[in-house]
Design a protein around this motif. Sequence first.
Motif, mmCIF file in Angstrom:
data_model
loop_
_atom_site.group_PDB
_atom_site.id
_atom_site.type_symbol
_atom_site.label_atom_id
_atom_site.label_comp_id
_atom_site.label_asym_id
_atom_site.label_seq_id
_atom_site.Cartn_x
_atom_site.Cartn_y
_atom_site.Cartn_z
ATOM 1 N N GLY A 119 0.823 -1.209 0.000
ATOM 2 C CA GLY A 119 0.000 0.000 0.000
ATOM 3 C C GLY A 119 0.855 1.257 0.000
ATOM 4 N N SER A 120 1.951 1.216 0.759
ATOM 5 C CA SER A 120 2.841 2.397 0.799
ATOM 6 C C SER A 120 3.348 2.715 -0.601
ATOM 7 N N ASP A 258 -7.816 6.363 -0.739
ATOM 8 C CA ASP A 258 -6.905 5.309 -0.266
ATOM 9 C C ASP A 258 -7.777 4.207 0.341
ATOM 10 N N LYS A 287 -3.839 -4.890 0.670
ATOM 11 C CA LYS A 287 -4.419 -5.744 1.723
ATOM 12 C C LYS A 287 -5.460 -6.738 1.206
HETATM 13 N N1 PMP Z 1 -2.871 3.099 3.310
HETATM 14 C C1 PMP Z 1 -3.649 2.688 4.304
HETATM 15 C C2 PMP Z 1 -5.016 3.278 4.437
HETATM 16 C C3 PMP Z 1 -3.219 1.693 5.183
HETATM 17 O O1 PMP Z 1 -4.004 1.303 6.185
HETATM 18 C C4 PMP Z 1 -1.941 1.132 5.012
HETATM 19 C C5 PMP Z 1 -1.406 0.017 5.900
HETATM 20 N N2 PMP Z 1 -2.010 -0.193 7.088
HETATM 21 C C6 PMP Z 1 -1.156 1.621 3.973
HETATM 22 C C7 PMP Z 1 -1.650 2.578 3.128
HETATM 23 C C8 PMP Z 1 0.237 1.088 3.759
HETATM 24 O O2 PMP Z 1 0.195 -0.213 3.298
HETATM 25 P P1 PMP Z 1 1.477 -1.173 3.453
HETATM 26 O O3 PMP Z 1 1.627 -1.475 4.913
HETATM 27 O O4 PMP Z 1 1.106 -2.367 2.628
HETATM 28 O O5 PMP Z 1 2.642 -0.453 2.884
#
Ligand code: PMP
Length: 455
Positions: A119-120, A258, A287
Amino acid sequence: MPQFAPNSWEARADDNVMYGFTDLPSLHARGPVVLTHGTGINVHDVHGRSYLDANSGLWNMVAGFDHKGLAEAAKAQYDRFPGYHAFFGRLSDKTVELSEKLVEVSPFESGKVFFTNSGSEANDTMVKMLWFINTVMGRPEKRKIITRFNAYHGVTAVSASMTAKPYNQWFGLPLADFVHVECPHYWREGQPGESEAAFVARLAASLESRILAEGPETIAGFFAEPVMGAGGVIVPPMAYFPAVQAVLRKYDIPLISDEVICGFGRTGTVWGCESFGFQPDAIISSKNLTAGYFPMGAVILGPKLAAELMEASEKIEEFVHGFTASGNPVGCAVALKAIDVILNEGLIDNVRALAPQFRARMDALLEMPNIGEARGIGLMGALEAVKDKDTKTPFGPEVSVSERIANRCTDNGLICRPLGQAIVLCPPFIITPSEMDHMFDMLEKSLREVFAEVA
Ligand code: PMP
């Protein structure tokens, strides 16, 4: 710090693992929970203890921990074609199929998909796409990214700059060009006597004045989670997003949803933006996209941004961005199966069916003198612990109230997560009504025990 037996799992973990996002005093006192496997919505540790995971791992294991179809989809694809990239015009057939599927299930009539591993990275990629479009098209000053205080968008340098949390100070973040505006938490941030409608109007007006102060021509995009997850399950007032969207449209600022947590069913609809009445220009997914069975993220661009990115890319001949494992065929096969399971095996139906029971059991806990707010939607919720309910006064930091509750829950066989002074619940979508009752019974017992000690 407890002395763990030499060569125990705990000692080996402590010797070798650098823990992230882990409360070290609590860890030193208790040791890590080392898990071996999962069945249904439960996980099991090296000592044979079992825990109901009320947090679906990290929001993502929505089909449980032993879904045979998902494991088989991965195995079949490993046997067929285990890995490939998506550079230089070469990519796997599964990458094409998944892109097509994501556009089909998105709120967009047409669009384009770009894959990442997390997600990041998906948020980071989306920001780079906006910067790329604006730079190539001759508006390099249009770079600022607006997010809300308390938002969580990830941990890479860019997505951490969007994540408006106090701990950013320890990294010297945010980077330049990241602007943070108010968090739509009415219970905590509403002023005395202010109606919910007035609160929404105030936040929308404040967003507009911030845009004007920064200069609308300098703003590249506004990113928001429909419900802030890691910010503490902050469910905005229903009028919030329509009001924000109106302001953004006025200044031609893209709205990026997001959906890393909300996407694929958590709020009871496929996308969180459907639950909250707004039309994003792009969606960030991760996710649930693979039900947690493979690391993967995706940027899904709606038609306008897709066309703009294509135009900019053609101008300089390529979009110079990508990860080695973007669109990995095993990940794509798993995601295709996960989407099928979520949409066609009744998982979202179950979220909708069980949401009233979830809500009723949350509301019942609100009767406790030290629970100030029980908030949530679908199968995501948070209970806010307070020292004084009337004044909403939090417990002092020395009490570590939510850590204590989460630790007591673990002792009682329940995994749930502390966030600020709240306890977060987001069970897998396959949870049954009796498992839901069991989850809340364990939580209630833990809350009563801890409040008897600290209140
Ligand atoms: N966006 C949101 C809304 C999240 O909740 C998260 C992770 N909890 C992320 C981005 C980042 O995802 P990742 O941990 O897979 O990098």
